[in-house]
Design a protein around this motif. Structure first.
Motif, PDB file in Angstrom:
ATOM      1  N   LEU A   1      -3.871  -7.225 -16.207  1.00 34.66           N
ATOM      2  CA  LEU A   1      -4.827  -8.152 -15.589  1.00 34.66           C
ATOM      3  C   LEU A   1      -4.119  -9.259 -14.812  1.00 34.66           C
ATOM      4  CD1 LEU A   1      -7.562  -8.500 -18.351  1.00 34.66           C
ATOM      5  CD2 LEU A   1      -7.379  -6.831 -16.496  1.00 34.66           C
ATOM      6  N   GLU A   2      -2.806  -9.162 -14.648  1.00 36.63           N
ATOM      7  CA  GLU A   2      -2.065 -10.122 -13.832  1.00 36.63           C
ATOM      8  C   GLU A   2      -2.262  -9.794 -12.367  1.00 36.63           C
ATOM      9  OE1 GLU A   2       1.308 -10.911 -17.289  1.00 36.63           O
ATOM     10  OE2 GLU A   2       1.675  -9.424 -15.725  1.00 36.63           O
ATOM     11  N   GLY A   3      -2.571 -10.826 -11.574  1.00 39.79           N
ATOM     12  CA  GLY A   3      -3.050 -10.628 -10.209  1.00 39.79           C
ATOM     13  C   GLY A   3      -2.185  -9.752  -9.334  1.00 39.79           C
ATOM     14  N   GLN A   4      -0.860  -9.968  -9.335  1.00 45.93           N
ATOM     15  CA  GLN A   4       0.013  -9.230  -8.419  1.00 45.93           C
ATOM     16  C   GLN A   4       0.032  -7.738  -8.707  1.00 45.93           C
ATOM     17  OE1 GLN A   4       0.997 -11.320 -10.702  1.00 45.93           O
ATOM     18  NE2 GLN A   4       2.539 -10.325 -11.975  1.00 45.93           N
ATOM     19  N   ARG A   5      -0.423  -7.345  -9.906  1.00 46.04           N
ATOM     20  CA  ARG A   5      -0.440  -5.911 -10.229  1.00 46.04           C
ATOM     21  C   ARG A   5      -1.624  -5.187  -9.587  1.00 46.04           C
ATOM     22  NH1 ARG A   5       3.747  -6.220 -13.165  1.00 46.04           N
ATOM     23  NH2 ARG A   5       4.000  -7.827 -14.757  1.00 46.04           N
ATOM     24  N   GLN A   6      -2.458  -5.937  -8.869  1.00 47.62           N
ATOM     25  CA  GLN A   6      -3.611  -5.333  -8.200  1.00 47.62           C
ATOM     26  C   GLN A   6      -3.313  -5.037  -6.729  1.00 47.62           C
ATOM     27  OE1 GLN A   6      -5.452  -4.933 -10.854  1.00 47.62           O
ATOM     28  NE2 GLN A   6      -4.226  -6.514 -11.877  1.00 47.62           N
ATOM     29  N   ARG A   7      -2.091  -5.336  -6.265  1.00 50.41           N
ATOM     30  CA  ARG A   7      -1.727  -5.035  -4.885  1.00 50.41           C
ATOM     31  C   ARG A   7      -0.283  -4.541  -4.843  1.00 50.41           C
ATOM     32  NH1 ARG A   7      -1.217 -10.421  -1.191  1.00 50.41           N
ATOM     33  NH2 ARG A   7      -0.026  -9.004   0.136  1.00 50.41           N
ATOM     34  N   GLY A   8       0.055  -3.831  -3.791  1.00 45.78           N
ATOM     35  CA  GLY A   8       1.419  -3.324  -3.663  1.00 45.78           C
ATOM     36  C   GLY A   8       1.461  -1.814  -3.840  1.00 45.78           C
TER      37      GLY A   8
ATOM     38  N   GLU B   1      -1.235  -1.138   4.958  1.00 44.04           N
ATOM     39  CA  GLU B   1      -1.202  -1.357   3.515  1.00 44.04           C
ATOM     40  C   GLU B   1      -2.598  -1.252   2.917  1.00 44.04           C
ATOM     41  OE1 GLU B   1       1.850  -4.661   2.487  1.00 44.04           O
ATOM     42  OE2 GLU B   1       1.176  -5.038   4.542  1.00 44.04           O
ATOM     43  N   GLU B   2      -2.650  -0.882   1.641  1.00 38.88           N
ATOM     44  CA  GLU B   2      -3.930  -0.782   0.943  1.00 38.88           C
ATOM     45  C   GLU B   2      -4.618  -2.142   0.845  1.00 38.88           C
ATOM     46  OE1 GLU B   2      -3.109   2.900  -2.162  1.00 38.88           O
ATOM     47  OE2 GLU B   2      -2.702   0.856  -2.802  1.00 38.88           O
TER      48      GLU B   2
ATOM     49  N   PHE C   1      12.188 -13.092   7.200  1.00 38.28           N
ATOM     50  CA  PHE C   1      10.995 -13.065   8.053  1.00 38.28           C
ATOM     51  C   PHE C   1      11.191 -12.119   9.240  1.00 38.28           C
ATOM     52  CE2 PHE C   1       8.161 -15.248  11.262  1.00 38.28           C
ATOM     53  CZ  PHE C   1       6.993 -14.734  10.731  1.00 38.28           C
ATOM     54  N   LEU C   2      12.375 -12.091   9.787  1.00 42.57           N
ATOM     55  CA  LEU C   2      12.659 -11.144  10.877  1.00 42.57           C
ATOM     56  C   LEU C   2      12.535  -9.706  10.387  1.00 42.57           C
ATOM     57  CD1 LEU C   2      15.740 -12.952  12.515  1.00 42.57           C
ATOM     58  CD2 LEU C   2      13.378 -12.873  13.365  1.00 42.57           C
ATOM     59  N   LYS C   3      12.984  -9.434   9.179  1.00 43.62           N
ATOM     60  CA  LYS C   3      12.857  -8.085   8.615  1.00 43.62           C
ATOM     61  C   LYS C   3      11.396  -7.725   8.376  1.00 43.62           C
ATOM     62  CE  LYS C   3      17.373  -8.153   6.304  1.00 43.62           C
ATOM     63  NZ  LYS C   3      18.075  -8.198   4.997  1.00 43.62           N
ATOM     64  N   VAL C   4      10.631  -8.695   7.862  1.00 44.83           N
ATOM     65  CA  VAL C   4       9.211  -8.454   7.611  1.00 44.83           C
ATOM     66  C   VAL C   4       8.490  -8.079   8.910  1.00 44.83           C
ATOM     67  CG1 VAL C   4       7.030  -9.588   7.004  1.00 44.83           C
ATOM     68  CG2 VAL C   4       9.031  -9.868   5.537  1.00 44.83           C
ATOM     69  N   LYS C   5       8.731  -8.811   9.963  1.00 43.04           N
ATOM     70  CA  LYS C   5       8.062  -8.531  11.242  1.00 43.04           C
ATOM     71  C   LYS C   5       8.454  -7.147  11.777  1.00 43.04           C
ATOM     72  CE  LYS C   5       9.190 -12.320  13.474  1.00 43.04           C
ATOM     73  NZ  LYS C   5       9.206 -13.311  14.578  1.00 43.04           N
ATOM     74  N   THR C   6       9.702  -6.774  11.602  1.00 44.76           N
ATOM     75  CA  THR C   6      10.144  -5.448  12.049  1.00 44.76           C
ATOM     76  C   THR C   6       9.458  -4.360  11.244  1.00 44.76           C
ATOM     77  OG1 THR C   6      12.298  -6.329  12.703  1.00 44.76           O
ATOM     78  CG2 THR C   6      12.142  -3.952  12.355  1.00 44.76           C
ATOM     79  N   GLU C   7       9.400  -4.529   9.935  1.00 52.32           N
ATOM     80  CA  GLU C   7       8.784  -3.528   9.067  1.00 52.32           C
ATOM     81  C   GLU C   7       7.294  -3.367   9.364  1.00 52.32           C
ATOM     82  OE1 GLU C   7       9.679  -4.873   5.172  1.00 52.32           O
ATOM     83  OE2 GLU C   7      11.821  -4.396   5.311  1.00 52.32           O
TER      84      GLU C   7
END
Length: 577
Positions: free
Chosen positions: A325-332, A165-166, A152-158
């Protein structure tokens, strides 16, 4: 939500695909008393949520979500080759996945590339000993909290240094709590001695085929109960049990090409598998076909009309369409997002519709591997109509939201030790433009003649395939057929050929479907992707495509065995004396 699976032999998809377990249907109202294991899970979860972290934001934050998922499985595996056992083992395992989330649903430690930071996996004691269970869960939870906090600390820094993000959707969806405690899976009962004899006899059939240099007959049976509790109040336990028999054989052509065939049989328990006569007939037919393939000509690269059998069509849809059509493939940032911006637009011919329905345990009396009562995030399985009359309507969703959909539709699935993602269950293709097999074949010949092709191809059986969905690579797929025939326009007999694989890009391939036959076939398999290997099914009719592209498979350079196989007749006579 079956999570623990014996090693699979047959693969298909993404990344990969073999037959698997059947969970019980959700109970309507009746629930059973908690087991000792469930009681221990709830007690340790409550203690951890009240003790971990600090209310002071300047110190270690408290987790906002914690869950325990346990797969408690008894399993048996045995295998044989050339009439002799190579393994016969029975085991009991308990494995826990502990998920810890820090931050808030909008942004937590799982964001972006850190998704796996929430998960810690450990073996649990097999006995219902509250003290032993609690200490094991305590250790895993503590370790998981440390990992989640660091991430979580890394996420906040990034977030402070990266571009916008898109897709700025949340990292976790809000879902209502579920409570459903179904009866545990029945004890695993297998007539071990009888089945050891049966698989020895089946494997001995290959002694009469000297060109088949490898064979394996493998029996897998399991009885498993899966438990899930979360800090949101969800409390679910579901049983599942399965028996499967897999027969594999390999040979090598004179030019060095390796060839194999696989037959799989599945039921809810070993007593419901086919009788020995049926298994013998299927195994002999497979062996004879494999020998015929060894001597079949290699087909050249081809671009023209073809028919895919129902099984082949099922694999085709799983690979070419289902994964995209798998959900996570629509973001990132890394996903190709083939269909993300085609929502409410046609992506298939208007006579085709596609649904994913894991609530079905059977189809026309045959078991479906992709059946489950609850997914691996504790959400009830649901039928999802993905495509209606060719138009894309939705995606397969876990609790990872995307721009268009903020909640789960019961498709968050994972193998033990992996974070759940949106995955296929029972993918079912239906058609309103169907003809008989005879008419479909006539249409193939007419289409080949129209394109001035001497023949069309018929793909009878398929083993596996993979789909590339990342944007750094071409959005392509490859499917590996096992049995392929040339259907000649001049009426010559059909010709068995080898050495071909189907390749292409999804949007082009899906829009070349001209018609289907009037009945659906099933492919059961194990599909591998980022959330691990899970049981899936695909159901589809045979289909005629106006154009399919094939390429030659890898030839191989090794010669067939130089030393001829031993004379098994003489060996057996000597042993008898």
């Amino acid at each position: 939500m079956p999570k623990h699976h014996p090693a699979a032999t047959l693969l298909i998809t993404t990344a990969l695909l073999l037959p698997s377990a059947h969970a019980a249907e959700p109970a309507a109202k009746k629930s059973l008393p908690d087991t000792a294991l469930m009681t221990s899970l709830e007690a340790e979860l409550t203690r951890a949520m009240s003790s971990l972290g600090s209310e002071d934001p300047s110190k270690s934050p408290k987790p906002y979500f914690l869950s325990y998922a346990v797969a408690d499985a008894a399993s048996l595996t045995m295998s044989a080759q050339y009439g002799a056992l190579t393994a016969s083992n029975q085991s009991h395992t308990r494995v826990a996945d502990v998920q810890v989330r820090i931050g808030a649903p909008a942004l937590d430690n799982t964001h972006g590339d850190h998704r796996t930071s929430a998960l810690t996996t450990i073996p649990l004691p097999l006995a219902d000993d509250p003290a032993a269970l609690s200490r094991s869960l305590w250790f895993a939870t503590n370790r998981g909290y440390g990992r989640a906090l660091d991430s979580f600390l890394k996420v906040k820094t990034e977030q402070q240094v990266r571009a916008k993000e898109e897709d700025v959707s949340a990292d976790f969806s809000a879902e209502p709590a579920k409570s459903d405690l179904l009866a545990p899976a029945p004890p695993l009962t297998v007539d071990r001695a009888a089945w050891e004899t049966r698989i020895r006899d089946l494997s001995a059939l290959f002694k009469q085929f000297p060109d088949i240099f490898f064979n394996n007959v493998n029996l897998q049976a399991s009885s498993e109960t899966d438990y899930f509790v979360s800090s949101e109040g969800t409390k679910v336990s579901t049983p599942n049990h399965v028996a499967r028999l897999v027969v594999v054989a390999r040979t090598r052509a004179a030019d060095g090409m390796d060839l194999f065939r696989v037959e799989t049989f599945e039921a809810d328990e070993t007593g419901h598998l086919p009788d020995q006569k049926t298994l013998t007939e299927k195994t002999l037919a497979m062996a004879k076909n494999l020998v015929a393939l060894r001597n079949a000509p290699i087909t050249e690269p081809y671009n023209g009309p073809a028919i895919l059998s129902g099984r082949a069509s099922a694999v085709f849809f799983h690979e070419v369409l289902g994964h995209r059509l798998e959900g996570q493939r629509q973001r990132g940032d890394e996903e190709g997002q083939t269909f993300t911006r085609l929502l409410n637009k046609p992506i298939l011919p208007t006579f085709l519709s596609v649904a994913d329905d894991p609530t079905l345990s059977t189809f026309e009396g045959h078991p479906l591997s992709g059946h489950y009562a609850y997914d691996d995030e504790g959400q009830p399985a649901r039928r999802v109509d993905l495509i209606k009359d060719g138009v894309l309507e939705t995606f397969l969703m876990s609790r990872l939201p995307i721009a268009s959909f903020s909640t789960s539709n019961g498709h968050g699935r994972a193998e033990t030790g992996r974070m759940p993602t949106g995955r296929q269950g029972n993918l079912i293709v239906t058609s309103s433009k169907s003809v008989t097999d005879k008419e479909l074949r006539a249409m193939l010949v007419a289409e080949a003649r129209k394109q001035n092709k001497p023949y069309g191809l018929y793909f009878e059986d398929i083993s596996s395939g993979f789909a590339v969905t990342t944007r750094r690579s071409p959005q392509a797929f490859q499917v590996i057929p096992l049995v392929v025939y040339r259907i000649y326009v001049d009426g010559r007999p059909d010709e068995l050929v080898r050495g071909v694989s189907i390749v292409g890009t999804p949007q082009a391939a899906l829009n070349r479907i001209l018609a289907t036959n009037d009945h659906q076939d099933i492919f059961n398999g194990i599909c591998g992707a980022e959330s691990g290997s899970i049981p899936v099914s695909a159901v589809a009719p045979a289909m005629l495509v106006s154009e399919i592209e094939t390429q030659r498979q890898s030839q191989g350079t090794a010669r067939p065995p130089i030393l001829p196989p031993p004379d098994l007749t003489a060996t057996n006579e000597k042993a008898a004396h």
